[in-house]
Each structure stands twice: as structure tokens, then as C-alpha cells.
Design a protein around this motif. Structure first.
Motif, PDB file in Angstrom:
ATOM      1  N   LEU A  37     -11.119  60.025  10.356  1.00 17.41           N
ATOM      2  CA  LEU A  37     -10.556  60.003  11.896  1.00 17.41           C
ATOM      3  C   LEU A  37     -10.560  61.313  12.369  1.00 17.41           C
ATOM      4  CD1 LEU A  37      -7.655  57.594  11.799  1.00 17.41           C
ATOM      5  CD2 LEU A  37      -9.669  57.392  13.108  1.00 17.41           C
ATOM      6  N   LEU A  38     -10.266  62.246  11.674  1.00 16.48           N
ATOM      7  CA  LEU A  38     -10.203  63.669  12.315  1.00 16.48           C
ATOM      8  C   LEU A  38     -11.676  64.441  12.169  1.00 16.48           C
ATOM      9  CD1 LEU A  38      -6.778  64.853  10.733  1.00 16.48           C
ATOM     10  CD2 LEU A  38      -7.239  64.302  13.136  1.00 16.48           C
ATOM     11  N   LYS A  65      -5.547  71.094  12.068  1.00 19.95           N
ATOM     12  CA  LYS A  65      -5.010  71.356  13.450  1.00 19.95           C
ATOM     13  C   LYS A  65      -6.172  71.364  14.427  1.00 19.95           C
ATOM     14  CE  LYS A  65      -1.357  73.831  13.867  1.00 19.95           C
ATOM     15  NZ  LYS A  65      -0.538  74.912  14.048  1.00 19.95           N
ATOM     16  N   ARG A  66      -7.109  72.190  14.317  1.00 18.52           N
ATOM     17  CA  ARG A  66      -7.974  72.329  15.547  1.00 18.52           C
ATOM     18  C   ARG A  66      -8.812  70.982  15.829  1.00 18.52           C
ATOM     19  NH1 ARG A  66      -9.455  77.269  12.766  1.00 18.52           N
ATOM     20  NH2 ARG A  66     -11.343  76.475  11.796  1.00 18.52           N
ATOM     21  N   ARG A  99      -9.916  66.093  18.978  1.00 18.40           N
ATOM     22  CA  ARG A  99      -9.991  64.709  19.081  1.00 18.40           C
ATOM     23  C   ARG A  99      -9.085  64.220  20.053  1.00 18.40           C
ATOM     24  NH1 ARG A  99     -12.947  61.384  18.807  1.00 18.40           N
ATOM     25  NH2 ARG A  99     -11.967  60.031  17.297  1.00 18.40           N
ATOM     26  N   ALA A 100      -7.727  64.825  20.011  1.00 11.22           N
ATOM     27  CA  ALA A 100      -6.859  64.500  20.722  1.00 11.22           C
ATOM     28  C   ALA A 100      -7.274  64.444  22.226  1.00 11.22           C
ATOM     29  CB  ALA A 100      -5.510  65.074  20.828  1.00 11.22           C
ATOM     30  N   PHE A 144      -5.663  56.585  19.934  1.00  9.41           N
ATOM     31  CA  PHE A 144      -4.631  57.834  19.893  1.00  9.41           C
ATOM     32  C   PHE A 144      -3.650  57.687  18.954  1.00  9.41           C
ATOM     33  CE2 PHE A 144      -1.523  60.956  21.604  1.00  9.41           C
ATOM     34  CZ  PHE A 144      -2.147  62.123  21.710  1.00  9.41           C
ATOM     35  N   LYS A 145      -2.846  56.540  18.971  1.00  9.96           N
ATOM     36  CA  LYS A 145      -1.923  56.589  17.884  1.00  9.96           C
ATOM     37  C   LYS A 145      -2.362  56.648  16.597  1.00  9.96           C
ATOM     38  CE  LYS A 145       2.010  53.423  17.047  1.00  9.96           C
ATOM     39  NZ  LYS A 145       2.595  51.977  17.487  1.00  9.96           N
ATOM     40  N   GLU A 146      -3.426  55.965  16.165  1.00  8.70           N
ATOM     41  CA  GLU A 146      -3.979  56.117  14.862  1.00  8.70           C
ATOM     42  C   GLU A 146      -4.520  57.528  14.346  1.00  8.70           C
ATOM     43  OE1 GLU A 146      -7.026  53.625  14.532  1.00  8.70           O
ATOM     44  OE2 GLU A 146      -5.809  51.886  14.463  1.00  8.70           O
ATOM     45  N   LEU A 147      -4.776  58.562  15.297  1.00 12.11           N
ATOM     46  CA  LEU A 147      -5.168  59.720  15.413  1.00 12.11           C
ATOM     47  C   LEU A 147      -3.961  60.675  14.998  1.00 12.11           C
ATOM     48  CD1 LEU A 147      -7.682  61.845  15.409  1.00 12.11           C
ATOM     49  CD2 LEU A 147      -6.970  62.259  17.475  1.00 12.11           C
TER      50      LEU A 147
END
Length: 382
Positions: free
Chosen positions: A7-8, A20-21, A26-27, A45-48
Motif C-alpha cells: 500500500l505504501l 514516513k516519506r 501517497r496521502a 486514504f483510511k486503509e493507507l
């Protein structure tokens, strides 16, 4: 749910800083306010956020690496926003960071403390104009007038847009900030976005008594003439940029730029090949065989061109440094003169006999007298 690392978009060996980056990047992409037409954006966004909440915590990450999602249970309820964005910033501050509403010193998307002030009058539009120049002007350069119509600062109000004796006042809707903030609730909590103030257009001020000349815009469209310096050696299709010579911005905004597209008219005798000038000259058989001197009209003036005896068709004479000045260097190209030998199509009887005698003296075989096309047509009817 997909693998948290996938996901990230990071490897399983990624460091905390890399995670974090990746989350911040992705956010931005999947944030609901950035995707208003995508009903699935909020869930993505919630899953991320869940993935980051787990992988940013060393203990939860270790359990996830060993047992998968079952190892963290319901702990992945949301990202540690205080750690990610600094200073205990709430969800509203996160969205301000996404969409320009300011942010604290810990904002990872840049920007110092405090709200953003009014953006000020917008810059004027860039303008374009096409100008035709002669071949000689493109070779040697020149100063060329350019006429066009474009918005310019109003002289009556000096660009403020306000009528005589008045001045713009602070916008009551945005209190001079030029922006309005909108808050809405979603499944993720409170979302805050900022946008230019609709009343003042982001200027922070409004004109209550418009100038009669410009009707409050601060600029008027008039005729303008600029003198453009065309450098020596430009080619057809070149574009010159005149900084701050474009349209004036509304309400005192700075001017844009002016782009001048050059169109070079063709020459009746010369053409360019890179930095060389090329032309053709036609000489007779006798001149080619016996040699001659030609008066050649160049762009620099008349030159004497010596054609030696025995010059062959398509022979090329090169006159050094008589070509086009080099834009990106010193000196000039060359002038190349290509010879075309003209063969006469009609000869008098005397001329034909002279040529036949010449050919016989050289042992060359030529057509007999009266064997030309006209003679063959004539004999067909006799």
C-alpha cells in the motif's frame, strides 16, 4: 486488505524515514479532497492511514511482519498524525497542509508558521505575436517595430481600479486574507480546505467605486509598439522573449511576457544551409570551357567571381566568411556558389557548323546536319 508495505509502495526492509516519506506522498495522491469525483478515495486514504499506523510503530510492525494483519488486530485504527505532522496538528491542519491553508513549523509539506496572506493581484497574461522579417534582416539583424493591442495599466487610477478620490477597501468576506476556509465532516473527521475568496477574487480588497476609464479592472486595452532587437543569424521560426512586455495584470498586477515569433521571407536568389548561404549561377558552354569573370550580387555587395576554364556543371565555389553570422559563436558561415552550365536548345546554322567543326577537331561524333527533330518532322511529310 492489501499488504501494508505494498500500500505504501516500500520494501519490507524500508527504514522508518522511508515509510514516513512514502506515506506523505501517497496521502497527497489519494486524499479525498484531491479526488472529489472518486467515491473510493476516502476508503483508500483510511486503509493507507492504517498501514502507516502499524508500520510506523516498531512493536506493531514486528507483530505484523510475523503474523500479518491478524497480529495487530484492531490496533491499526489510524496514523500517528502528531508524530507525522508535528506539534499535535489535528486533521484539519493536515488538510491545510495539503491544500495551502498554512500550517505549523512541523508541517512536512513546507511552509513556515502563520496563515498565508492575500496572494495579491495576479500577473498579467503572456502575449504572442508573429512578425515577418526580410531574409537580409535575419542574416544581419535589425531593429523591427512590433505593433499589437494589449492590456496596459490604467493611467486614470494608476492600476488600482478605484474611482477618483477613492481607494480599494478590505474585503469583508475574507478579512483581507484573500482566502476562505471551508470545513466539512466526513468519515475521517473534520476536513478543512482553502480557496480564493469569491468576493475579492483572492486580492483581499474590493473596489466599491470603480474607475470610469477601466471599470474597476485597473487596466485598459490600447495599441502598443515595441522595437525588437532581432539578432544576426536568426532562423525562420525563432522566438524572442521580451520580459514584462506582455499584458498588464488586473488591479496593479505585474505584466506578463511577450513572445515574438519570427517569420523569415524567402529570398529570390539565396537560401540557408545552417550558417552557409547558397546560390546558383548559370553560365554558357563557352564560358565554362573558356572561363569567365562574373559580377555576383551578394548580400554584402557585388563580388567578382572568377570562373576558370574547364569548369564543370555543379562545380561549387566557396567564398569564405560571406555567409550568416553565427548566433552561438564568432565569425560567419561561407557563401557557396553552385555552377549550372546551360546547354542551348536552339542554334543558328552558323553556330551549328562552328560546333560541328569543333567536335570534328576533337574527334567527337555528333549528329549530321538536318537530323534534328524539326528536320525529321519535315521529312516525314515530304
Amino acid at each position: 486488505m492489501a499488504d501494508y508495505y505494498s500500500l505504501l509502495g516500500v520494501d519490507r526492509s524500508a527504514s522508518a524515514e522511508e515509510i514516513k516519506r512514502a506515506y506523505r506522498k501517497r496521502a497527497r495522491d489519494v486524499h479525498p479532497d484531491a479526488n472529489p469525483d472518486d467515491p473510493e478515495a476516502a476508503e483508500q486514504f483510511k486503509e493507507l492511514s492504517k498501514a502507516y499506523a502499524v508500520l510506523s510503530d516498531d512493536q506493531q510492525r514486528a507483530r505484523y511482519d510475523q503474523f500479518g494483519e491478524a497480529g495487530v488486530g484492531g490496533a491499526a485504527g489510524g496514523a500517528n498524525f502528531e508524530d507525522l505532522f508535528g506539534n499535535g496538528g489535528g486533521l484539519g491542519d493536515i488538510f491545510d497542509a495539503f491544500f495551502g491553508g498554512g500550517g505549523g513549523g512541523g508541517n512536512p509539506f513546507g511552509g513556515g508558521g502563520g496563515r498565508r496572506g492575500p496572494s495579491g493581484p495576479p500577473r498579467g497574461q503572456d502575449m504572442e505575436v508573429a512578425v515577418a522579417i526580410t531574409f537580409e534582416q535575419s542574416v544581419f539583424g535589425d531593429q523591427v517595430p512590433v505593433d499589437l493591442k494589449l492590456p496596459q495599466t490604467c493611467d486614470t487610477c494608476d492600476g488600482s481600479g478605484a474611482g477618483e478620490g477613492t481607494k480599494p477597501v478590505t474585503c469583508s468576506e475574507c478579512s483581507g486574507s484573500g482566502q476562505v476556509r471551508r470545513v466539512r465532516q466526513s468519515v475521517l473527521g473534520q476536513m478543512v480546505s482553502t480557496s480564493p475568496c469569491p468576493r475579492c477574487g483572492g486580492l483581499g480588497e474590493v473596489v466599491t467605486t470603480p474607475c470610469e476609464s477601466c471599470r474597476g479592472e485597473g487596466r485598459v486595452t490600447t495599441d502598443k509598439t515595441y522595437t525588437v532587437d532581432v539578432p544576426a543569424g536568426v532562423v525562420d521560426g525563432s522566438t524572442l522573449r521580451l520580459t514584462r512586455r506582455g499584458a498588464a495584470g488586473p488591479r496593479g498586477g505585474g505584466p506578463g511576457d511577450l513572445y515574438v515569433h519570427l517569420r523569415v521571407r524567402p529570398h529570390d536568389r539565396y537560401h540557408r544551409e545552417d550558417d552557409d548561404l547558397v546560390t546558383d549561377v548559370t553560365i554558357s558552354i563557352a564560358q565554362a570551357a573558356l572561363g569567365t569573370t562574373l559580377e555576383l550580387e551578394t548580400l554584402d555587395g557585388v563580388e567578382s567571381l572568377v570562373v576558370p576554364a574547364g569548369t564543370q556543371p555543379s562545380h561549387q565555389f566557396v567564398l569564405k566568411n560571406r555567409g550568416v553570422p553565427r548566433l552561438q559563436g564568432r565569425g560567419r558561415g561561407d557563401l557557396r556558389v553552385i555552377v549550372d552550365v546551360e546547354v542551348p536548345t536552339q542554334l543558328s546554322t552558323e553556330e551549328a557548323e562552328l560546333l560541328r567543326t569543333f567536335a570534328e577537331g576533337r574527334g567527337e561524333s555528333v549528329g549530321e546536319a538536318g537530323t534534328g527533330l524539326f528536320s525529321k518532322i519535315k521529312s516525314a511529310f515530304s
